[in-house]
Motif scaffolding. Structure first.
Motif, PDB file in Angstrom:
ATOM      1  N   PHE A  92       0.827  -1.207   0.000  1.00 59.38           N
ATOM      2  CA  PHE A  92       0.000   0.000   0.000  1.00 59.38           C
ATOM      3  C   PHE A  92       0.867   1.265   0.000  1.00 59.38           C
ATOM      4  N   PRO A  93       0.339   2.396  -0.455  1.00 59.40           N
ATOM      5  CA  PRO A  93       1.191   3.528  -0.840  1.00 59.40           C
ATOM      6  C   PRO A  93       1.581   4.532   0.232  1.00 59.40           C
ATOM      7  N   LEU A  94       0.892   4.622   1.364  1.00 61.24           N
ATOM      8  CA  LEU A  94       1.155   5.750   2.260  1.00 61.24           C
ATOM      9  C   LEU A  94       2.552   5.691   2.861  1.00 61.24           C
ATOM     10  N   TYR A  95       2.955   4.525   3.372  1.00 60.07           N
ATOM     11  CA  TYR A  95       4.284   4.407   3.990  1.00 60.07           C
ATOM     12  C   TYR A  95       5.396   4.731   2.987  1.00 60.07           C
ATOM     13  N   PRO A  96       5.416   4.127   1.787  1.00 61.27           N
ATOM     14  CA  PRO A  96       6.460   4.523   0.833  1.00 61.27           C
ATOM     15  C   PRO A  96       6.359   5.978   0.397  1.00 61.27           C
ATOM     16  N   ALA A  97       5.160   6.552   0.389  1.00 59.09           N
ATOM     17  CA  ALA A  97       5.031   7.969   0.030  1.00 59.09           C
ATOM     18  C   ALA A  97       5.733   8.851   1.059  1.00 59.09           C
ATOM     19  N   LEU A  98       5.608   8.515   2.337  1.00 57.64           N
ATOM     20  CA  LEU A  98       6.294   9.282   3.379  1.00 57.64           C
ATOM     21  C   LEU A  98       7.812   9.116   3.268  1.00 57.64           C
ATOM     22  N   ILE A  99       8.250   7.908   2.914  1.00 61.00           N
ATOM     23  CA  ILE A  99       9.678   7.695   2.677  1.00 61.00           C
ATOM     24  C   ILE A  99      10.149   8.583   1.529  1.00 61.00           C
ATOM     25  N   ALA A 100       9.349   8.631   0.466  1.00 63.78           N
ATOM     26  CA  ALA A 100       9.724   9.424  -0.708  1.00 63.78           C
ATOM     27  C   ALA A 100       9.848  10.907  -0.367  1.00 63.78           C
ATOM     28  N   VAL A 101       9.014  11.386   0.542  1.00 62.19           N
ATOM     29  CA  VAL A 101       9.101  12.787   0.955  1.00 62.19           C
ATOM     30  C   VAL A 101      10.465  13.067   1.575  1.00 62.19           C
ATOM     31  N   LEU A 102      10.945  12.157   2.418  1.00 62.75           N
ATOM     32  CA  LEU A 102      12.243  12.361   3.055  1.00 62.75           C
ATOM     33  C   LEU A 102      13.391  12.192   2.065  1.00 62.75           C
ATOM     34  N   THR A 103      13.254  11.266   1.127  1.00 62.59           N
ATOM     35  CA  THR A 103      14.312  11.117   0.124  1.00 62.59           C
ATOM     36  C   THR A 103      14.387  12.343  -0.779  1.00 62.59           C
ATOM     37  N   PHE A 104      13.264  13.029  -0.943  1.00 63.60           N
ATOM     38  CA  PHE A 104      13.236  14.236  -1.774  1.00 63.60           C
ATOM     39  C   PHE A 104      14.123  15.335  -1.203  1.00 63.60           C
ATOM     40  N   VAL A 105      14.289  15.346   0.133  1.00 65.86           N
ATOM     41  CA  VAL A 105      15.139  16.363   0.764  1.00 65.86           C
ATOM     42  C   VAL A 105      16.550  15.847   1.000  1.00 65.86           C
ATOM     43  N   GLY A 106      16.877  14.684   0.400  1.00 68.24           N
ATOM     44  CA  GLY A 106      18.263  14.227   0.409  1.00 68.24           C
ATOM     45  C   GLY A 106      18.602  13.109   1.367  1.00 68.24           C
ATOM     46  N   ILE A 107      17.611  12.581   2.109  1.00 71.48           N
ATOM     47  CA  ILE A 107      17.887  11.476   3.036  1.00 71.48           C
ATOM     48  C   ILE A 107      17.841  10.161   2.257  1.00 71.48           C
ATOM     49  N   PRO A 108      18.865   9.300   2.392  1.00 68.86           N
ATOM     50  CA  PRO A 108      18.833   8.009   1.689  1.00 68.86           C
ATOM     51  C   PRO A 108      17.597   7.201   2.062  1.00 68.86           C
ATOM     52  N   ALA A 109      17.187   6.325   1.161  1.00 67.31           N
ATOM     53  CA  ALA A 109      15.888   5.660   1.300  1.00 67.31           C
ATOM     54  C   ALA A 109      15.764   4.837   2.574  1.00 67.31           C
ATOM     55  N   LEU A 110      16.766   4.004   2.898  1.00 61.60           N
ATOM     56  CA  LEU A 110      16.639   3.157   4.083  1.00 61.60           C
ATOM     57  C   LEU A 110      16.610   3.968   5.376  1.00 61.60           C
ATOM     58  N   PRO A 111      17.534   4.923   5.593  1.00 63.62           N
ATOM     59  CA  PRO A 111      17.406   5.764   6.794  1.00 63.62           C
ATOM     60  C   PRO A 111      16.082   6.523   6.840  1.00 63.62           C
ATOM     61  N   ALA A 112      15.588   6.957   5.673  1.00 66.36           N
ATOM     62  CA  ALA A 112      14.298   7.654   5.636  1.00 66.36           C
ATOM     63  C   ALA A 112      13.181   6.726   6.090  1.00 66.36           C
ATOM     64  N   ALA A 113      13.218   5.470   5.626  1.00 70.79           N
ATOM     65  CA  ALA A 113      12.189   4.503   6.022  1.00 70.79           C
ATOM     66  C   ALA A 113      12.235   4.233   7.516  1.00 70.79           C
ATOM     67  N   LEU A 114      13.427   4.070   8.062  1.00 69.35           N
ATOM     68  CA  LEU A 114      13.554   3.814   9.498  1.00 69.35           C
ATOM     69  C   LEU A 114      13.115   5.028  10.310  1.00 69.35           C
ATOM     70  N   ALA A 115      13.381   6.232   9.794  1.00 70.16           N
ATOM     71  CA  ALA A 115      12.942   7.449  10.482  1.00 70.16           C
ATOM     72  C   ALA A 115      11.418   7.523  10.522  1.00 70.16           C
ATOM     73  N   VAL A 116      10.773   7.187   9.399  1.00 71.73           N
ATOM     74  CA  VAL A 116       9.304   7.185   9.369  1.00 71.73           C
ATOM     75  C   VAL A 116       8.761   6.169  10.367  1.00 71.73           C
ATOM     76  N   SER A 117       9.355   4.975  10.403  1.00 74.33           N
ATOM     77  CA  SER A 117       8.901   3.956  11.350  1.00 74.33           C
ATOM     78  C   SER A 117       9.079   4.414  12.794  1.00 74.33           C
ATOM     79  N   LEU A 118      10.230   5.045  13.078  1.00 75.24           N
ATOM     80  CA  LEU A 118      10.497   5.496  14.445  1.00 75.24           C
ATOM     81  C   LEU A 118       9.517   6.576  14.878  1.00 75.24           C
ATOM     82  N   LEU A 119       9.309   7.561  14.027  1.00 75.50           N
ATOM     83  CA  LEU A 119       8.382   8.651  14.366  1.00 75.50           C
ATOM     84  C   LEU A 119       6.947   8.137  14.471  1.00 75.50           C
ATOM     85  N   ALA A 120       6.580   7.231  13.560  1.00 73.60           N
ATOM     86  CA  ALA A 120       5.232   6.655  13.620  1.00 73.60           C
ATOM     87  C   ALA A 120       5.051   5.841  14.894  1.00 73.60           C
ATOM     88  N   GLY A 121       6.100   5.131  15.307  1.00 71.14           N
ATOM     89  CA  GLY A 121       6.016   4.376  16.554  1.00 71.14           C
ATOM     90  C   GLY A 121       5.808   5.278  17.755  1.00 71.14           C
TER      91      GLY A 121
END
Length: 383
Positions: A92-121
């Motif tokens: 489903f698209p919401l989680y990867p969309a939030l990752i994409a927002v962070l990658t847009f500002v220069g954060i690599p994809a995996l750290p961006a994904a972990l950041a989204v998970s941490l903040l969501a937690g």
């Protein structure tokens, strides 16, 4: 004018701080136990002679990161056996969309994904604290948030997985329902429906709560609108996948690439029976015990007089988790969104002395962290 704007900003910041301050112990404990669990993963990864980074970005994480970086660029295919090939449209698209927002500002994809998970937690822990506090006081609220984060499937909270985001949206949707903020509840349910298919349980809970309010003639037109809004995210994405695949049941059809479908618990029952009676792998036996414990806790929740939306959401989530036809070792993760299973435990622990809780919670965190780390680093299976 500038002074008025500054005063408004200060008032808004002060109001936010006042709302979050009571939840800080719960959020702080959530972060502390996540750090402890990552330490356990690091130790077991070291024992297995691999980097822990290999696991936090593995399994379904690869699919989410692929969607975040490339979108849904795969064309649905049919294999020689007539079954669909694996396709990112299942995710489903919401989680990867939030990752994409962070990658847009220069954060690599995996750290961006972990950041989204941490903040969501953290948002999930806050929301669960509020739910528990309004149900039975702040002590229960804190325990509800912490116990959820210590579940056997909580490994997903430290990976590029969408469970933390889903539970954050679920918790705050149920807060909105309890406060009869129907438009907010409907809007949050839309986002939950864009996060995981199991959000269907939340959609049903919001819908039933809205129907009850309508029959009681409460809140005018708002429950009508909130109830109608709730399924739009889930139905919208399923419709999109249907167009992409050329099938009304497109998303469910694509699930067959992973041998996944709803079988009313037949596969789970066979695995539980074998895990308890056959000479299978150790993780199969542990997972069988977890499944039986979840069923027992679900029965216990029905004796706890939970609010109807909570009970309906928890029951449907457990049924969805135990009714799928593959990946038995992932049952603990599938059950992670069913936070209501921890409510009876939180009520019992809340009556215990603090010194007992101080011992039990870290012990539970260590055991849970070991289980998830064992699955990945030693058993080499997806959590």
């Amino acid at each position: 004018m500038q002074s008025t704007t500054l005063d408004a900003d200060l008032e808004s910041r002060s109001a936010f701080q006042a709302r979050i301050r009571p939840a800080l112990p719960a959020v702080g404990l959530y972060l502390l136990f996540q750090l402890l669990a990552f330490g356990v993963l690091w130790l077991m990864s070291w024992k297995a002679d691999v980097s822990p980074g290999r696991f936090v970005g593995a399994f379904d994480s690869n699919w989410f990161i692929s969607v975040a970086t490339h979108g849904y660029d795969q064309v649905p295919t049919i294999l020689a056996n007539g079954m669909p090939g694996e396709n990112s449209l299942v995710f489903f698209p919401l989680y990867p969309a939030l990752i994409a927002v962070l990658t847009f500002v220069g954060i690599p994809a995996l750290p961006a994904a972990l950041a989204v998970s941490l903040l969501a937690g953290c948002a999930a822990a806050w929301g669960l604290f509020v739910l528990g506090r309004e149900f039975a006081g702040p002590r229960v609220g804190m325990l509800l948030a912490v116990l959820w984060s210590l579940g056997p499937g909580s490994t997903a909270l430290r990976m590029a997985y969408s469970e933390a985001l889903l539970v954050a949206l679920v918790a705050w949707t149920l807060v909105a329902v309890s406060r009869r903020k129907w438009l907010l509840a409907g809007a949050l349910a839309i986002f939950a429906g864009l996060t995981r298919a199991s959000a269907g349980a939340l959609v049903a809970a919001v819908g039933v709560a809205a129907i009850v309010a309508i029959f009681r003639r409460q809140d005018g037109w708002r429950p009508w609108v909130g109830g109608l809004l709730a399924p739009l995210g889930l139905l919208g994405y399923l419709t999109y996948v249907g167009f992409r695949t050329g099938r009304v049941d497109g998303w469910f059809w694509l699930q067959n690439a992973w041998q996944m479908h709803f079988d009313f618990g037949r596969f789970t029952w066979v695995q539980v029976r074998e895990g308890l009676t056959a000479n299978g792998s150790s993780w199969t036996s542990v997972t069988a015990i977890i499944v039986l414990a979840a069923v027992a806790l679900l029965v216990w929740t029905w004796c706890t007089k939970l609010p109807l939306p909570w009970q309906l959401y928890g029951t449907l989530t457990v049924l969805i988790a135990l009714g799928s036809s593959n990946y038995f070792q992932s049952r603990a993760r599938f059950l992670l969104p069913a936070f209501v299973l921890t409510v009876p435990l939180a009520l019992v622990l809340a009556r215990m002395p603090t010194r007992v809780i101080v011992v039990l919670l870290p012990a539970g965190a260590a055991i849970s962290a070991w289980y998830g780390s064992f699955l990945m680093a030693i058993a080499h299976v997806a959590p």
